[in-house]
Each structure stands twice: as structure tokens, then as C-alpha cells.
Design a protein around this motif. Structure first.
Motif, PDB file in Angstrom:
ATOM      1  N   PHE A  54       0.823  -1.205   0.000  1.00  0.00           N
ATOM      2  CA  PHE A  54       0.000   0.000   0.000  1.00  0.00           C
ATOM      3  C   PHE A  54       0.860   1.259   0.000  1.00  0.00           C
ATOM      4  O   PHE A  54       0.626   2.194  -0.783  1.00  0.00           O
ATOM      5  N   VAL A  55       1.860   1.297   0.877  1.00  0.00           N
ATOM      6  CA  VAL A  55       2.728   2.473   0.952  1.00  0.00           C
ATOM      7  C   VAL A  55       3.488   2.651  -0.366  1.00  0.00           C
ATOM      8  O   VAL A  55       3.613   3.772  -0.887  1.00  0.00           O
ATOM      9  N   HIS A  56       3.973   1.552  -0.937  1.00  0.00           N
ATOM     10  CA  HIS A  56       4.697   1.621  -2.202  1.00  0.00           C
ATOM     11  C   HIS A  56       3.783   2.114  -3.319  1.00  0.00           C
ATOM     12  O   HIS A  56       4.169   2.998  -4.103  1.00  0.00           O
ATOM     13  N   GLN A  97      -7.107   3.040  11.446  1.00  0.00           N
ATOM     14  CA  GLN A  97      -7.637   3.286  10.119  1.00  0.00           C
ATOM     15  C   GLN A  97      -7.646   1.995   9.297  1.00  0.00           C
ATOM     16  O   GLN A  97      -6.871   1.072   9.543  1.00  0.00           O
ATOM     17  N   ARG A  98      -8.488   2.021   8.288  1.00  0.00           N
ATOM     18  CA  ARG A  98      -8.531   0.930   7.303  1.00  0.00           C
ATOM     19  C   ARG A  98      -7.838   1.390   6.035  1.00  0.00           C
ATOM     20  O   ARG A  98      -8.038   2.517   5.583  1.00  0.00           O
ATOM     21  N   ILE A  99      -6.965   0.551   5.477  1.00  0.00           N
ATOM     22  CA  ILE A  99      -6.283   0.876   4.222  1.00  0.00           C
ATOM     23  C   ILE A  99      -6.712  -0.118   3.151  1.00  0.00           C
ATOM     24  O   ILE A  99      -7.029  -1.269   3.454  1.00  0.00           O
ATOM     25  N   PRO A 100      -6.729   0.325   1.887  1.00  0.00           N
ATOM     26  CA  PRO A 100      -7.120  -0.615   0.812  1.00  0.00           C
ATOM     27  C   PRO A 100      -5.984  -1.576   0.503  1.00  0.00           C
ATOM     28  O   PRO A 100      -4.853  -1.168   0.243  1.00  0.00           O
ATOM     29  N   VAL A 101      -6.269  -2.874   0.562  1.00  0.00           N
ATOM     30  CA  VAL A 101      -5.266  -3.894   0.257  1.00  0.00           C
ATOM     31  C   VAL A 101      -5.908  -4.955  -0.606  1.00  0.00           C
ATOM     32  O   VAL A 101      -7.126  -5.107  -0.661  1.00  0.00           O
ATOM     33  N   LYS A 102      -5.044  -5.697  -1.289  1.00  0.00           N
ATOM     34  CA  LYS A 102      -5.506  -6.818  -2.109  1.00  0.00           C
ATOM     35  C   LYS A 102      -5.208  -8.123  -1.403  1.00  0.00           C
ATOM     36  O   LYS A 102      -4.222  -8.245  -0.694  1.00  0.00           O
TER      37      LYS A 102
END
Length: 286
Positions: free
Chosen positions: A187-189, A281-286
Motif C-alpha cells: 500500500f505504501v509503495h 484506520q482501514r487501508i485498501p489492500v488486495k
């Protein structure tokens, strides 16, 4: 023999920051004053010390393992290294006495892992390390951090910003439980890649991180065992700069890391990051 709480302290007059004459006694006093704000970030996390027994003008060394003279009242978290297979006995700084003891060891810089000691495989923060390469400077880091904040807000994510204490900025996201380091790193990348496409001079790959005049959005610290400078930690730079939590409205092109030192931190009224771990928080991930 001098004692502060449970800690026997020594060499209090030794100058550890020669450029400004800052002594070990003054460093201990700083950590005592800042402890109410700093301990919530240290508590429950392994600490990696960066020690400078002869001052920051001389070589220091990183130390993961608790030294042999560690008092029995200091909390320890034991973890087996994937690289060597050896057990590492990390210090966990849960109280003021431990913080004073670390300062007395000339542990100028205190770095914390991005996951708690009781669940090391699961990060509870994501870190964007915004690192300008000269001639780029803090004004460029501020510009990129503000753009990052816009991206995060567009995703409904609240990030928190601090000075790194050196030349850049850190943006941190407290995470809901359940993410892996692989997911957070991706996500950060991906966010760094997006910024690199939108902003001239931003790079998202390590191979370009030292290109002159660029700003690297570093994602690589989002890995098991990697660390970041603890909020309010001193950094081993001549001016004794502190890695200082900020409000987003504090970000300005004129921001200077050396404005945040033990001498100036006492005038701060509150902690801009207070309650960060109560707002995951929620982050978008696959």
C-alpha cells in the motif's frame, strides 16, 4: 553515587552533543519532562537503541539486545531472529525509570518497531518516510507530505505527521488489526508510485533514492523488525533535533528540524498525536 528513582546515573556532566554543549544530565532531564507524551509510543514495543557513549561527534552503535547489566525490573521481549536463528532480547520501555536508564546508557536515539511486542507479525502502523535528497530540502518534503495527505484524505484515511529529526518527514497511519507487513508495504509503495506520477521530482524506488534533487517516498521500513524514530526521540545530529509530532497546519516551507530541540519542546502545550492508537484506520489492500 547519584540516583534518580531506581536508576543509578553516572557521568552527568559529560557533553554528548558538543556543538551545543548538551550534557547527559540535560538529556536525562529532557526525557523526564517529555515522558508523559513519549511513553505511550514506547510502551508495548521493542526498542532499538542508538548509543553514543562518547557523544554524537564520535561513532555510535545500534543495540537490539538488552545489555548484560539490564536491571531485572526492565521489561524484556524475546524474539527469534529469522536471519540468524538467534534469540534477541529487546527492551520494552514501559515506565519512566526505564526511560531514564536508557538515557543514562547514552541511548541518544530510541527507535520503535512498527508492530507491538505481543504480535510482532502484525503491524499496527504504516510509515511513509519522506526523504529529500539535496539540493531538495524540507520545503520539498513539506510539499510532498501535503500531497500525500490529500491522497489519504481522498481514501478516507487520517494520517499523522512528524519531523524525522533529520532532513525529512514521517507520515504515520494507525492501523486496524489484521494487516500483514506485506500488505502494508504494498500500500505504501503503491501510494508512492502514484505521487511519483503526479509530482515532478518524487521517486518511489530505492534505486533512485539518492538521485540529487529528488524526494524519495520510502516504503521499505514497513517490514518485520524494521523501526522508526520514536516520537519525541532525540536524533544524533549536531543540533540535538527531536523527531517531533506536528499538526498538519504546522507544515510550512519554512519548517526546520533544528527548531525542535530539548530547549524548545518544553513550550509545547499538548501532543498533536494524542490518542492516535484509539483511532485506527482501514487501508485498501488486495
Amino acid at each position: 553515587m547519584n540516583r534518580i528513582g531506581r536508576v543509578v546515573v553516572s557521568n552527568l556532566d559529560k557533553v554528548l552533543f558538543p556543538a551545543i554543549g548538551l550534557t547527559k544530565k540535560e538529556i536525562i532531564e529532557y526525557y523526564i519532562r517529555i515522558a508523559p507524551d513519549m511513553l505511550p509510543y514506547l510502551g508495548g514495543r521493542p526498542v532499538v537503541m542508538n548509543r553514543f557513549p562518547d557523544g554524537v561527534g564520535n561513532p555510535g552503535f545500534y543495540e537490539k539486545n538488552a545489555p548484560g547489566e539490564t536491571p531485572d525490573w526492565v521489561s524484556i521481549s524475546t524474539r527469534r531472529s529469522r536471519t540468524t536463528g538467534n534469540s534477541v532480547r529487546y527492551i520494552v520501555c514501559e515506565d519512566l525509570d526505564t526511560l531514564i536508564w536508557l538515557a543514562n546508557l547514552a541511548a541518544i536515539e530510541l527507535n520503535i518497531t512498527l508492530s507491538p511486542a505481543n504480535d510482532p507479525e502484525k503491524p499496527d502502523v504504516a510509515l511513509f518516510d519522506i526523504d529529500p535528497e539535496p539540493p531538495a530540502g524540507m520545503a520539498d518534503a513539506v510539499r510532498v507530505a501535503r500531497a500525500l495527505d490529500d491522497v489519504l484524505q481522498g481514501l478516507g484515511i487520517l494520517g499523522y505527521v512528524k519531523t524525522s529529526g533529520k532532513k525529512g518527514l514521517h507520515v504515520v497511519i494507525p492501523l486496524r488489526p489484521g494487516y500483514s507487513f506485506s500488505q502494508v508495504k504494498k500500500f505504501v509503495h503503491a501510494t508512492g508510485i502514484l505521487l511519483s506520477r503526479e509530482i515532478e521530482g518524487v521517486v518511489s524506488e530505492f534505486s533512485h533514492s539518492q538521485d540529487p534533487g529528488t524526494v524519495f517516498v520510502d516504503y521499505l521500513q514497513n517490514s518485520l523488525g524494521k523501526t522508526m524514530a520514536c516520537p519525541y526521540s532525540l536524533r544524533p545530529v549536531p543540533a540535538a533535533a527531536v523527531s517531533c509530532p506536528l499538526r498538519w497546519e504546522d507544515l510550512a516551507p519554512s519548517l526546520r528540524p533544528e527548531d525542535f530541540t530539548p530547549a524548545t519542546m518544553t513550550s509545547r502545550k499538548d501532543d498533536p498525536w494524542k490518542g492516535i492508537f484509539h483511532n485506527p484506520q482501514r487501508i485498501p489492500v488486495k
